[in-house]
Motif scaffolding. Structure first.
Motif, PDB file in Angstrom:
ATOM      1  N   GLU A  55      -5.640   3.237   7.270  1.00 55.04           N
ATOM      2  CA  GLU A  55      -4.431   3.768   6.643  1.00 55.04           C
ATOM      3  C   GLU A  55      -3.187   3.128   7.269  1.00 55.04           C
ATOM      4  O   GLU A  55      -2.240   2.777   6.571  1.00 55.04           O
ATOM      5  CB  GLU A  55      -4.382   5.285   6.812  1.00 55.04           C
ATOM      6  CG  GLU A  55      -3.226   5.938   6.086  1.00 55.04           C
ATOM      7  CD  GLU A  55      -3.260   7.448   6.227  1.00 55.04           C
ATOM      8  OE1 GLU A  55      -2.843   7.950   7.288  1.00 55.04           O
ATOM      9  OE2 GLU A  55      -3.719   8.102   5.285  1.00 55.04           O
ATOM     10  N   GLY A  56      -3.196   2.977   8.587  1.00 55.06           N
ATOM     11  CA  GLY A  56      -2.085   2.334   9.268  1.00 55.06           C
ATOM     12  C   GLY A  56      -1.892   0.898   8.816  1.00 55.06           C
ATOM     13  O   GLY A  56      -0.762   0.448   8.604  1.00 55.06           O
ATOM     14  N   ILE A  61       0.988  -3.264   5.548  1.00 51.65           N
ATOM     15  CA  ILE A  61       0.940  -4.234   4.447  1.00 51.65           C
ATOM     16  C   ILE A  61       1.946  -3.857   3.359  1.00 51.65           C
ATOM     17  O   ILE A  61       2.672  -4.705   2.842  1.00 51.65           O
ATOM     18  CB  ILE A  61      -0.491  -4.332   3.871  1.00 51.65           C
ATOM     19  CG1 ILE A  61      -1.412  -4.980   4.897  1.00 51.65           C
ATOM     20  CG2 ILE A  61      -0.500  -5.108   2.559  1.00 51.65           C
ATOM     21  CD1 ILE A  61      -2.891  -4.851   4.571  1.00 51.65           C
ATOM     22  N   LYS A  62       2.010  -2.562   3.035  1.00 59.53           N
ATOM     23  CA  LYS A  62       2.958  -2.107   2.018  1.00 59.53           C
ATOM     24  C   LYS A  62       4.396  -2.355   2.469  1.00 59.53           C
ATOM     25  O   LYS A  62       5.228  -2.771   1.681  1.00 59.53           O
ATOM     26  CB  LYS A  62       2.741  -0.627   1.713  1.00 59.53           C
ATOM     27  CG  LYS A  62       1.481  -0.367   0.890  1.00 59.53           C
ATOM     28  CD  LYS A  62       1.174   1.100   0.786  1.00 59.53           C
ATOM     29  CE  LYS A  62       2.096   1.824  -0.143  1.00 59.53           C
ATOM     30  NZ  LYS A  62       1.706   3.246  -0.337  1.00 59.53           N
ATOM     31  N   GLU A  63       4.681  -2.104   3.746  1.00 59.57           N
ATOM     32  CA  GLU A  63       6.024  -2.352   4.283  1.00 59.57           C
ATOM     33  C   GLU A  63       6.373  -3.829   4.188  1.00 59.57           C
ATOM     34  O   GLU A  63       7.469  -4.199   3.775  1.00 59.57           O
ATOM     35  CB  GLU A  63       6.113  -1.889   5.740  1.00 59.57           C
ATOM     36  CG  GLU A  63       6.610  -0.492   5.899  1.00 59.57           C
ATOM     37  CD  GLU A  63       6.810  -0.132   7.362  1.00 59.57           C
ATOM     38  OE1 GLU A  63       7.483  -0.881   8.094  1.00 59.57           O
ATOM     39  OE2 GLU A  63       6.278   0.911   7.749  1.00 59.57           O
ATOM     40  N   LYS A  69       6.737   3.053  -0.258  1.00 63.95           N
ATOM     41  CA  LYS A  69       6.639   4.200  -1.150  1.00 63.95           C
ATOM     42  C   LYS A  69       5.305   4.895  -0.883  1.00 63.95           C
ATOM     43  O   LYS A  69       4.252   4.294  -1.008  1.00 63.95           O
ATOM     44  CB  LYS A  69       6.705   3.721  -2.605  1.00 63.95           C
ATOM     45  CG  LYS A  69       6.581   4.807  -3.620  1.00 63.95           C
ATOM     46  CD  LYS A  69       6.667   4.199  -5.011  1.00 63.95           C
ATOM     47  CE  LYS A  69       6.160   5.176  -6.035  1.00 63.95           C
ATOM     48  NZ  LYS A  69       5.990   4.561  -7.344  1.00 63.95           N
ATOM     49  N   THR A  70       5.355   6.128  -0.482  1.00 62.45           N
ATOM     50  CA  THR A  70       4.139   6.891  -0.221  1.00 62.45           C
ATOM     51  C   THR A  70       3.928   7.868  -1.363  1.00 62.45           C
ATOM     52  O   THR A  70       4.850   8.572  -1.759  1.00 62.45           O
ATOM     53  CB  THR A  70       4.252   7.663   1.108  1.00 62.45           C
ATOM     54  OG1 THR A  70       4.553   6.737   2.142  1.00 62.45           O
ATOM     55  CG2 THR A  70       2.964   8.389   1.430  1.00 62.45           C
ATOM     56  N   GLU A  71       2.739   7.909  -1.879  1.00 64.62           N
ATOM     57  CA  GLU A  71       2.423   8.827  -2.959  1.00 64.62           C
ATOM     58  C   GLU A  71       1.539   9.939  -2.427  1.00 64.62           C
ATOM     59  O   GLU A  71       0.594   9.696  -1.689  1.00 64.62           O
ATOM     60  CB  GLU A  71       1.712   8.085  -4.085  1.00 64.62           C
ATOM     61  CG  GLU A  71       2.591   7.023  -4.724  1.00 64.62           C
ATOM     62  CD  GLU A  71       1.849   6.198  -5.744  1.00 64.62           C
ATOM     63  OE1 GLU A  71       0.617   6.267  -5.809  1.00 64.62           O
ATOM     64  OE2 GLU A  71       2.529   5.461  -6.472  1.00 64.62           O
TER      65      GLU A  71
END
Length: 82
Positions: A55-56, A61-63, A69-71
């Protein structure tokens, strides 16, 4: 039982599922059931740690991709506002 360092998440999950099935049958002696339960707890912690690490990595990677954006999903799989 000590969790082997090279044990993959999938292997640990497979072992955990096997332990759960054995315990659910209720055919093991108490001492063996306790040992299996203890091993199951260790495997659960191992899997949890692996998931937290993954998850980290996903968050990093998303950053890096500019998607901070967290859903949030509720218990029914429906997306909530965030």
């Amino acid at each position: 039982m000590s969790i082997e360092v090279e044990l993959s998440f999938e292997e640990a999950l497979e072992q955990l599922e096997s332990i759960v099935k054995e315990l659910e049958r209720g055919e093991l002696p108490l001492a063996e059931s306790l040992d299996k339960f203890e091993n199951g707890i260790k495997l659960t912690k191992f899997c949890s740690q692996k998931l937290e690490k993954a998850e980290g990595k996903v968050e990093v990677i998303k950053e890096e991709a500019g998607e901070i954006k967290t859903e949030i999903y509720d218990n029914y799989g429906e997306k909530g506002a965030n």
